[in-house]
Design a protein around this motif. Structure first.
Motif, short mmCIF file in Angstrom:
data_model
loop_
_atom_site.label_atom_id
_atom_site.label_comp_id
_atom_site.label_asym_id
_atom_site.label_seq_id
_atom_site.Cartn_x
_atom_site.Cartn_y
_atom_site.Cartn_z
N LYS A 1 0.85 -1.18 0.00
CA LYS A 1 0.00 0.00 0.00
C LYS A 1 0.89 1.24 0.00
N LEU A 2 0.63 2.15 -0.92
CA LEU A 2 1.40 3.38 -0.99
C LEU A 2 0.70 4.50 -0.25
N GLU A 3 -0.55 4.70 -0.54
CA GLU A 3 -1.38 5.70 0.12
C GLU A 3 -2.83 5.29 -0.10
N GLN A 4 -3.74 6.12 0.33
CA GLN A 4 -5.15 5.74 0.22
C GLN A 4 -5.52 5.43 -1.24
N ASN A 5 -6.14 4.25 -1.41
CA ASN A 5 -6.63 3.79 -2.72
C ASN A 5 -5.52 3.49 -3.74
N LYS A 6 -4.27 3.50 -3.29
CA LYS A 6 -3.17 3.31 -4.25
C LYS A 6 -2.24 2.19 -3.77
N ILE A 7 -1.98 1.21 -4.68
CA ILE A 7 -1.07 0.10 -4.32
C ILE A 7 0.01 -0.07 -5.39
N LEU A 8 1.15 -0.59 -4.93
CA LEU A 8 2.24 -0.95 -5.83
C LEU A 8 2.24 -2.47 -5.99
N VAL A 9 2.24 -2.94 -7.23
CA VAL A 9 2.29 -4.37 -7.51
C VAL A 9 3.65 -4.70 -8.12
N LEU B 1 -7.11 2.07 -6.81
CA LEU B 1 -8.26 1.22 -6.55
C LEU B 1 -9.53 2.05 -6.39
N ASP B 2 -10.66 1.42 -6.67
CA ASP B 2 -11.96 2.10 -6.48
C ASP B 2 -12.23 2.37 -5.00
N ASN B 3 -11.79 1.42 -4.16
CA ASN B 3 -12.01 1.53 -2.71
C ASN B 3 -10.70 1.39 -1.97
N ASP B 4 -10.61 2.01 -0.81
CA ASP B 4 -9.40 1.88 0.00
C ASP B 4 -9.26 0.45 0.51
#
Length: 350
Positions: A152-160, A176-179
């Motif tokens: 998880k990077l920040e709200q609603n945002k992930i690193l894959v 992402l659409d949701n946190d």
């Protein structure tokens, strides 16, 4: 173009002399430097015929002749259709030295990334050929997934981050659409790695298709995550192209003229025209030679590009390109590329 043996020998002698000196070649030079046993007058007549056929041309300021693109093409096809390259591979010093290949193997065995190996390969080829080199690497759909890491990077945002077999790494940031909570991310990492480690991209896409037909909420989450992973693997935002030795080609006067040099530097720096050309012309059929305007890149109209495709284990595929002036040492480059393809098979234990 069909030539009799005498014209072939004269054309080959002219081209080989021009490759070595870069100076227009006259009939007297050919009569001295070849074993044709022909008079200068006879050679002049034959050269006039070759000029009429569009294989050689007379520069405005010289009495000698130089090859045209068509002349180079005839010469290269003769090399490709002969067994000369295979024989020379055994008789001459191989350009890809065993200790250099061993260094690449050590890098792989110490969990080095394939990208790093390809970058080093580009440098090795540039040093050994004295031309500019391009190495493009990519994965195939048969490449197996080794490890997945979601962060998880920040709200609603992930690193894959996806690690493929052969330590080929792909990563991408998704909104992402949701946190999503850190705990959920941790659980997903365990669940996903347990479920799909060892699968190929194609096999994962089949899993997505099956999960997409399910009404189960857990399956829908996995379906979304698997789709994100496939998208990461197929991420083409960055070009996996490695160049080396670009300054080598400026050793040749015809490429060091200010406007030509500037255009070439821009082509190497921006990469896209070069990578598009190589991608569009790499169909897995081995070694190819593109002379002058055959490259379809305006900045490289005075260059030749010789490419070799490779298809290795772990789904790693790609193309090696050697770029130099049209009067490059085609025989040496063809020999080097033949050899390096064999060495790469050995390197990856194909």
């Amino acid at each position: 173009v069909k030539l009799d043996e005498r014209k072939k020998k004269i054309l080959n002698a002219l081209i080989e002399n021009y490759l070595e000196t870069g100076e227009p070649v006259g009939s007297r030079t050919i009569s001295k430097s070849s074993d044709l046993s022909l008079s200068s007058a006879t050679i002049r007549n034959e050269m006039a015929d070759l000029e009429e056929m569009g294989l050689i041309v007379q520069p405005h300021t010289s009495a000698g002749r130089i090859p045209t693109d068509e002349g180079y093409r005839f010469y290269v096809e003769s090399l490709l259709n002969s067994h000369k390259i295979e024989v020379n591979k055994k008789e001459r010093q191989i350009k890809a030295k065993q200790d250099e290949i061993d260094d690449l193997r050590k890098m792989l065995n110490s969990n080095g990334q394939v990208d790093d190996v390809m970058q080093n390969l580009a440098g090795m080829l540039a040093e050994n050929t004295n031309y500019a080199t391009v190495v493009m690497s990519s994965y195939g759909d048969g490449n197996r997934i080794k490890f997945i890491q979601l962060s998880k990077l920040e709200q609603n945002k992930i690193l894959v981050v996806v690690v493929l077999e052969g330590n080929y790494i792909r990563n991408k940031v998704f909104l992402l659409d949701n946190d999503i909570t850190n705990e959920a991310i941790s659980n997903l990492n365990i669940m996903i790695n347990t479920s799909i480690a060892g699968l190929t991209t194609k096999e994962l896409e089949k899993q997505i298709q099956l999960l997409g037909e399910s009404d189960n909420s857990r399956d829908k989450i996995l379906c979304d995550m698997y789709s994100i992973i496939v998208d990461t693997i197929h991420n083409t935002d960055d070009v996996h192209m490695y160049t080396s030795g670009t300054t080598n080609i400026f050793r040749y006067p015809e490429l060091s003229v200010s406007d030509t040099a500037r255009e070439l530097i821009t082509t190497f720096e921006k990469k896209h025209a070069l990578s598009d050309f190589i991608n569009n012309n790499s169909d897995g059929t081995g070694i190819k030679v593109y002379i002058g305007k055959e490259t379809s890149i305006e900045a490289m109209k005075d260059c030749s590009i010789i490419t070799a495709t490779y298809d290795l284990s772990n789904g790693v595929k790609g193309t090696i390109g050697i770029i130099g002036p049209k009067r490059m040492d085609y025989e040496m480059v063809l020999e080097t590329l033949n050899n390096i393809r064999l060495r790469l098979d050995d390197l990856f234990d194909k």
